[in-house]
Design a protein around this motif. Structure first.
Motif, PDB file in Angstrom:
ATOM      1  N   ASP A  63       0.725  -1.017  -0.272  1.00 50.78           N
ATOM      2  CA  ASP A  63      -0.051  -0.006   0.465  1.00 50.78           C
ATOM      3  C   ASP A  63       0.824   1.294   0.201  1.00 50.78           C
ATOM      4  O   ASP A  63       0.334   2.258  -0.972  1.00 50.78           O
ATOM      5  CB  ASP A  63      -0.780  -0.017   0.939  1.00 50.78           C
ATOM      6  N   ASP A  64       2.267   1.712   1.109  1.00 51.11           N
ATOM      7  CA  ASP A  64       2.923   2.471   1.285  1.00 51.11           C
ATOM      8  C   ASP A  64       3.432   2.154  -0.080  1.00 51.11           C
ATOM      9  O   ASP A  64       3.816   3.754  -1.149  1.00 51.11           O
ATOM     10  CB  ASP A  64       4.141   2.665   2.098  1.00 51.11           C
ATOM     11  N   ASP A  65       3.597   1.619  -1.355  1.00 54.77           N
ATOM     12  CA  ASP A  65       4.660   1.327  -2.200  1.00 54.77           C
ATOM     13  C   ASP A  65       3.785   2.002  -3.550  1.00 54.77           C
ATOM     14  O   ASP A  65       4.573   2.503  -4.091  1.00 54.77           O
ATOM     15  CB  ASP A  65       4.865   0.499  -2.964  1.00 54.77           C
ATOM     16  N   LEU A  66       2.287   1.391  -3.667  1.00 49.84           N
ATOM     17  CA  LEU A  66       1.760   2.484  -4.044  1.00 49.84           C
ATOM     18  C   LEU A  66       1.748   3.740  -4.251  1.00 49.84           C
ATOM     19  O   LEU A  66       1.354   4.129  -5.467  1.00 49.84           O
ATOM     20  CB  LEU A  66      -0.033   1.527  -4.622  1.00 49.84           C
ATOM     21  N   LEU A  67       0.916   4.419  -2.934  1.00 49.74           N
ATOM     22  CA  LEU A  67       1.814   5.873  -3.339  1.00 49.74           C
ATOM     23  C   LEU A  67       2.461   6.331  -3.253  1.00 49.74           C
ATOM     24  O   LEU A  67       2.854   7.379  -3.902  1.00 49.74           O
ATOM     25  CB  LEU A  67       0.876   6.274  -1.153  1.00 49.74           C
ATOM     26  N   ALA A  68       4.242   5.964  -3.352  1.00 53.48           N
ATOM     27  CA  ALA A  68       5.381   6.130  -3.921  1.00 53.48           C
ATOM     28  C   ALA A  68       5.541   6.062  -5.045  1.00 53.48           C
ATOM     29  O   ALA A  68       6.118   7.014  -5.729  1.00 53.48           O
ATOM     30  CB  ALA A  68       5.989   5.161  -3.358  1.00 53.48           C
ATOM     31  N   THR A  69       4.781   5.197  -5.494  1.00 52.89           N
ATOM     32  CA  THR A  69       4.580   5.166  -7.271  1.00 52.89           C
ATOM     33  C   THR A  69       3.652   6.011  -7.818  1.00 52.89           C
ATOM     34  O   THR A  69       4.432   7.103  -8.618  1.00 52.89           O
ATOM     35  CB  THR A  69       3.939   3.766  -7.946  1.00 52.89           C
ATOM     36  N   HIS A  71       3.293   9.450  -6.551  1.00 51.85           N
ATOM     37  CA  HIS A  71       4.673  10.110  -6.228  1.00 51.85           C
ATOM     38  C   HIS A  71       4.961  10.500  -6.737  1.00 51.85           C
ATOM     39  O   HIS A  71       5.254  11.592  -7.920  1.00 51.85           O
ATOM     40  CB  HIS A  71       4.992   9.883  -4.703  1.00 51.85           C
ATOM     41  N   THR A  72       5.895   9.051  -7.933  1.00 50.91           N
ATOM     42  CA  THR A  72       6.975   8.602  -9.223  1.00 50.91           C
ATOM     43  C   THR A  72       6.252   9.941 -10.256  1.00 50.91           C
ATOM     44  O   THR A  72       6.468  10.233 -10.808  1.00 50.91           O
ATOM     45  CB  THR A  72       7.604   8.085  -8.533  1.00 50.91           C
ATOM     46  N   ALA A  76       3.294  16.249  -6.793  1.00 52.97           N
ATOM     47  CA  ALA A  76       2.875  17.073  -6.593  1.00 52.97           C
ATOM     48  C   ALA A  76       3.140  18.566  -6.350  1.00 52.97           C
ATOM     49  O   ALA A  76       4.048  19.238  -6.321  1.00 52.97           O
ATOM     50  CB  ALA A  76       2.065  16.859  -5.212  1.00 52.97           C
ATOM     51  N   ASP A  77       3.424  18.406  -7.731  1.00 59.53           N
ATOM     52  CA  ASP A  77       4.547  19.904  -8.097  1.00 59.53           C
ATOM     53  C   ASP A  77       3.495  20.941  -8.815  1.00 59.53           C
ATOM     54  O   ASP A  77       1.658  20.730  -9.346  1.00 59.53           O
ATOM     55  CB  ASP A  77       5.101  19.715  -8.268  1.00 59.53           C
ATOM     56  N   ARG A  83      -5.558  23.553 -10.833  1.00 63.24           N
ATOM     57  CA  ARG A  83      -4.917  23.942 -10.539  1.00 63.24           C
ATOM     58  C   ARG A  83      -5.780  24.633  -9.110  1.00 63.24           C
ATOM     59  O   ARG A  83      -4.752  25.635  -8.184  1.00 63.24           O
ATOM     60  CB  ARG A  83      -4.098  25.270 -10.492  1.00 63.24           C
ATOM     61  N   HIS A  84      -6.800  24.615  -8.936  1.00 64.64           N
ATOM     62  CA  HIS A  84      -7.294  24.615  -8.189  1.00 64.64           C
ATOM     63  C   HIS A  84      -6.610  23.680  -6.666  1.00 64.64           C
ATOM     64  O   HIS A  84      -6.530  22.671  -6.530  1.00 64.64           O
ATOM     65  CB  HIS A  84      -8.542  24.884  -8.138  1.00 64.64           C
ATOM     66  N   GLY A  85      -7.404  24.137  -5.909  1.00 65.31           N
ATOM     67  CA  GLY A  85      -6.835  23.468  -4.490  1.00 65.31           C
ATOM     68  C   GLY A  85      -5.545  22.995  -3.889  1.00 65.31           C
ATOM     69  O   GLY A  85      -4.851  24.067  -3.847  1.00 65.31           O
ATOM     70  N   THR A  86      -4.828  22.596  -3.202  1.00 68.10           N
ATOM     71  CA  THR A  86      -3.773  22.634  -2.553  1.00 68.10           C
ATOM     72  C   THR A  86      -3.062  22.438  -3.567  1.00 68.10           C
ATOM     73  O   THR A  86      -3.206  22.114  -5.065  1.00 68.10           O
ATOM     74  CB  THR A  86      -3.556  21.468  -1.520  1.00 68.10           C
ATOM     75  N   PRO A  87      -1.806  22.651  -3.336  1.00 60.22           N
ATOM     76  CA  PRO A  87      -0.725  22.758  -5.046  1.00 60.22           C
ATOM     77  C   PRO A  87      -0.403  21.763  -5.256  1.00 60.22           C
ATOM     78  O   PRO A  87      -0.332  20.575  -4.568  1.00 60.22           O
ATOM     79  CB  PRO A  87       0.718  23.580  -3.841  1.00 60.22           C
ATOM     80  N   GLY A  88      -0.284  21.062  -6.491  1.00 61.91           N
ATOM     81  CA  GLY A  88      -0.255  20.017  -6.899  1.00 61.91           C
ATOM     82  C   GLY A  88      -1.262  18.784  -7.034  1.00 61.91           C
ATOM     83  O   GLY A  88      -1.479  17.978  -7.297  1.00 61.91           O
ATOM     84  N   HIS A  89      -2.744  19.929  -6.936  1.00 56.76           N
ATOM     85  CA  HIS A  89      -3.385  18.792  -6.784  1.00 56.76           C
ATOM     86  C   HIS A  89      -4.734  18.573  -8.001  1.00 56.76           C
ATOM     87  O   HIS A  89      -4.458  17.601  -8.359  1.00 56.76           O
ATOM     88  CB  HIS A  89      -5.013  20.146  -6.068  1.00 56.76           C
ATOM     89  N   GLY A  90      -3.639  18.651  -9.428  1.00 60.52           N
ATOM     90  CA  GLY A  90      -4.492  18.513 -10.151  1.00 60.52           C
ATOM     91  C   GLY A  90      -4.008  17.155 -10.991  1.00 60.52           C
ATOM     92  O   GLY A  90      -4.119  16.170 -11.394  1.00 60.52           O
ATOM     93  N   ARG A  91      -2.791  16.454 -10.180  1.00 59.43           N
ATOM     94  CA  ARG A  91      -2.415  15.698 -10.267  1.00 59.43           C
ATOM     95  C   ARG A  91      -3.427  14.238  -9.526  1.00 59.43           C
ATOM     96  O   ARG A  91      -3.462  13.275 -10.239  1.00 59.43           O
ATOM     97  CB  ARG A  91      -1.050  14.814  -9.816  1.00 59.43           C
TER      98      ARG A  91
END
Length: 141
Positions: A63-69, A71-72, A76-77, A83-91
């Motif tokens: 489960d952590d590996d999935l979240l890390a993948t 992110h890769t 979140a940039d 672009r609304h919401g928190t920075p990088g929310h478009g991802r």
């Protein structure tokens, strides 16, 4: 006699961090009521633009590996056009293209047919929306 089609909606609070939430116990409880020992299909659907459903091993790091993948693959940039919401929310809006918002799984004699280490999980990377609905639907004979 149970209905051929039964559905319910779970309300899940995911919190303020990206998460993989195991829904398997909720699915099993639903099937105990809805399937009544019958064969059929369980559909799990999350009606949100920033969450998905995955079948994977939990508790051993996958489960952590999935979240890390995610992110890769989807940092979140500021590269995202949405672009609304928190920075990088478009991802977060791209996540369902990789982790679809649905899964349909076999039910045999009222039991969810998963592999030994498989779990049904809600994958939520959107920390701005902590309340999620998940629809469980059983279609059986």
């Amino acid at each position: 006699m149970s209905s051929a089609f039964t559905t319910t909606v779970l309300q899940i609070t995911t919190g303020s961090t990206e998460t993989v939430t195991d829904l398997t116990p909720d699915c099993e409880q639903f099937l105990a009521r809805a399937a009544s020992g019958r064969d059929g299909l369980l559909n799990i659907f999350v009606p949100h633009a920033t969450a998905g459903i995955a079948v994977l091993e939990t508790g051993a790091g996958s489960d952590d590996d999935l979240l890390a993948t995610l992110h890769t693959l989807l940092p979140a940039d500021s590269r995202w056009q949405h672009r609304h919401g928190t920075p990088g929310h478009g991802r977060d809006h791209v996540v369902p293209a990789l982790v679809p918002p649905h899964a349909t799984l076999p039910v045999i004699a009222g039991s969810l047919e998963l592999g030994t280490w498989q779990s049904v999980c809600l994958v939520d990377t959107n920390t701005s929306n902590t309340n999620r609905s998940v629809r469980l639907s059983f279609l059986g004979q």
